[in-house]
Design an enzyme around this catalytic site. Structure first.
Site, short mmCIF file in Angstrom:
data_model
loop_
_atom_site.label_atom_id
_atom_site.label_comp_id
_atom_site.label_asym_id
_atom_site.label_seq_id
_atom_site.Cartn_x
_atom_site.Cartn_y
_atom_site.Cartn_z
N ILE A 1 0.85 -1.20 0.00
CA ILE A 1 0.00 0.00 0.00
C ILE A 1 0.88 1.25 0.00
O ILE A 1 0.63 2.19 -0.75
CB ILE A 1 -0.97 0.02 1.21
CG1 ILE A 1 -1.90 -1.20 1.18
CG2 ILE A 1 -1.81 1.30 1.19
CD1 ILE A 1 -2.90 -1.28 2.32
N GLY A 2 1.93 1.25 0.82
CA GLY A 2 2.81 2.42 0.92
C GLY A 2 3.38 2.83 -0.44
O GLY A 2 3.36 4.01 -0.82
N ASN B 1 -4.43 -2.81 9.92
CA ASN B 1 -5.49 -3.63 10.52
C ASN B 1 -5.10 -4.22 11.88
O ASN B 1 -3.90 -4.38 12.12
CB ASN B 1 -5.82 -4.80 9.58
CG ASN B 1 -6.96 -4.47 8.65
OD1 ASN B 1 -7.87 -3.74 9.02
ND2 ASN B 1 -6.92 -5.03 7.45
N HIS C 1 -14.60 -2.03 10.30
CA HIS C 1 -14.08 -2.63 9.07
C HIS C 1 -13.94 -4.11 9.35
O HIS C 1 -13.23 -4.51 10.24
CB HIS C 1 -12.71 -2.02 8.76
CG HIS C 1 -12.07 -2.56 7.52
ND1 HIS C 1 -12.72 -2.62 6.31
CD2 HIS C 1 -10.83 -3.05 7.29
CE1 HIS C 1 -11.90 -3.12 5.41
NE2 HIS C 1 -10.75 -3.40 5.98
#
Ligand code: TXD
Length: 317
Positions: free
Chosen positions: A14-15, A121, A176
């Site tokens: 993601i980064g 998460n 989530h």
């Protein structure tokens, strides 16, 4: 005027995608931070080398020292471990809690005025821990999950209705995870609520129910396919949308994990709720009315977040 500075803590899947998107959208200069040496430097250089081709100007810096975060306007946190097949988001709690401790110290020491978006998460728990340990005000620390969950919901609905994704809005609430609450009543095609579209014969209730379930399982579906990690393109796009709304004071109404203080009958708990994101961070939490079924689903989701917070609390954080 100086460019904005965006720090990305965690230079993984993601980064790296966040860094590329921040560059493509010219959101500002980027610092990519990780504990692993070489990865943030290598990804930053690679993206910088794409800039002449793509035509964007942004400094890309890779770093292993938190001092590189100094003066950041936005920090997006993905540091930690992601899920592998068979793991739930909750299995990550112990490792990622320790990571949040280090990240919170780094932010507090170097950019206490930043707007912080947590992605790690289990999201609702990690964002709460990050806010508490960093000591930043709650309006400046949010979690990204709802934009992603509602994007998945929108994509599946657009596919079903054979209309542009741009004309589909979707609404999700709650934590989530498997208990998230997609609200079909507030989800529309060009303003027409999904239940009306069922009445108009565009789809069936059964199909809508399947889409709701697929949205809830959206993360697991990707984990099952990738086998070595979790989703990263759509999560990165979603966090960038939140950063953009803050940096440009757009005041977009986006579902974020925000700290409720009185809203939805919750006090001090981070959970997914619609928020107005502008120059002051979370400027408003939008409190909608729920019917009995929706309230029951929301309460179930809130309880799941609360019990995970208890697990984290037992770790002594
Ligand atoms: O909707 C959502 N919120 C999410 C959340 C959607 C998808 C994935 N989500 C979570 O994001 C996922 O469960 C993970 O907890 C994070 C990051 O996912 P990503 O796919 O980027 O994981 P990677 O590729 O493993 O990258 C994590 C990086 C990796 O480079 C590690 O070296 C680094 O984090 N890492 C650290 N960086 C800084 N400081 C510390 N302590 C640290 N520990 C690991």
């Amino acid at each position: 005027m100086a460019r904005n500075k965006i720090a990305l803590v965690g230079a993984g899947n993601i980064g790296g995608t966040l860094a590329l998107l921040a560059g493509l959208k010219e959101l500002g200069d980027v610092v990519l931070f990780d504990i692993v040496e070489g990865i943030p430097q290598g990804k930053s250089l690679d993206i910088a080398e794409a800039s002449p081709v793509e035509g964007f100007d942004a400094n890309m810096l890779g770093a292993n020292d938190y001092s590189a975060l100094k003066g950041s306007d936005v920090v997006i946190v993905t540091a930690g471990i992601p899920r592998k097949p068979g793991m739930s988001r909750d299995d990550l709690i112990e490792t990622n809690t320790k990571v949040m401790q280090a990240v919170a110290d780094g932010i507090k020491a170097n950019c206490p005025d930043a707007f912080v978006i947590c992605i790690t998460n289990p999201l609702d728990v990690m964002v709460g821990i990050l806010q508490k340990l960093s000591g930043l005000p709650a309006n400046k620390v949010v979690g990204m999950a709802g934009v992603l969950d509602s994007a998945r919901f929108r994509y599946f609905l657009a596919e079903e209705f054979k209309v542009s994704v741009e004309d589909v809005t979707a609404f999700v609430l709650g934590g989530h995870g498997d208990t998230m609450v997609p609200l079909t009543r507030y989800s529309t095609v060009a303003g027409i609520p999904v239940p009306d579209l069922v009445k108009m014969g565009w789809t069936t209730q059964e199909k809508v129910d399947q889409i709701v379930q697929r949205t809830r399982d959206g993360g697991a579906e990707i984990v099952g396919l990738l086998k070595t990690g979790s989703a990263f393109y759509a999560p990165a796009s979603s966090a960038i949308q939140m950063a953009d709304s803050y940096l440009k004071d757009k005041k977009r109404v986006l579902p974020c994990a925000a700290q409720c203080s009185g809203e939805y009958g919750l006090d001090g708990l981070y959970v997914g709720v619609p928020c107005v994101i502008g120059a002051n961070g979370v400027e408003r939490i939008v409190e909608i009315e729920m019917n009995a079924d929706e309230k029951a689903m929301f309460d179930h989701s809130v309880n799941a977040v609360k019990s995970l917070n208890e697990v984290a609390a037992k770790l002594g954080i």
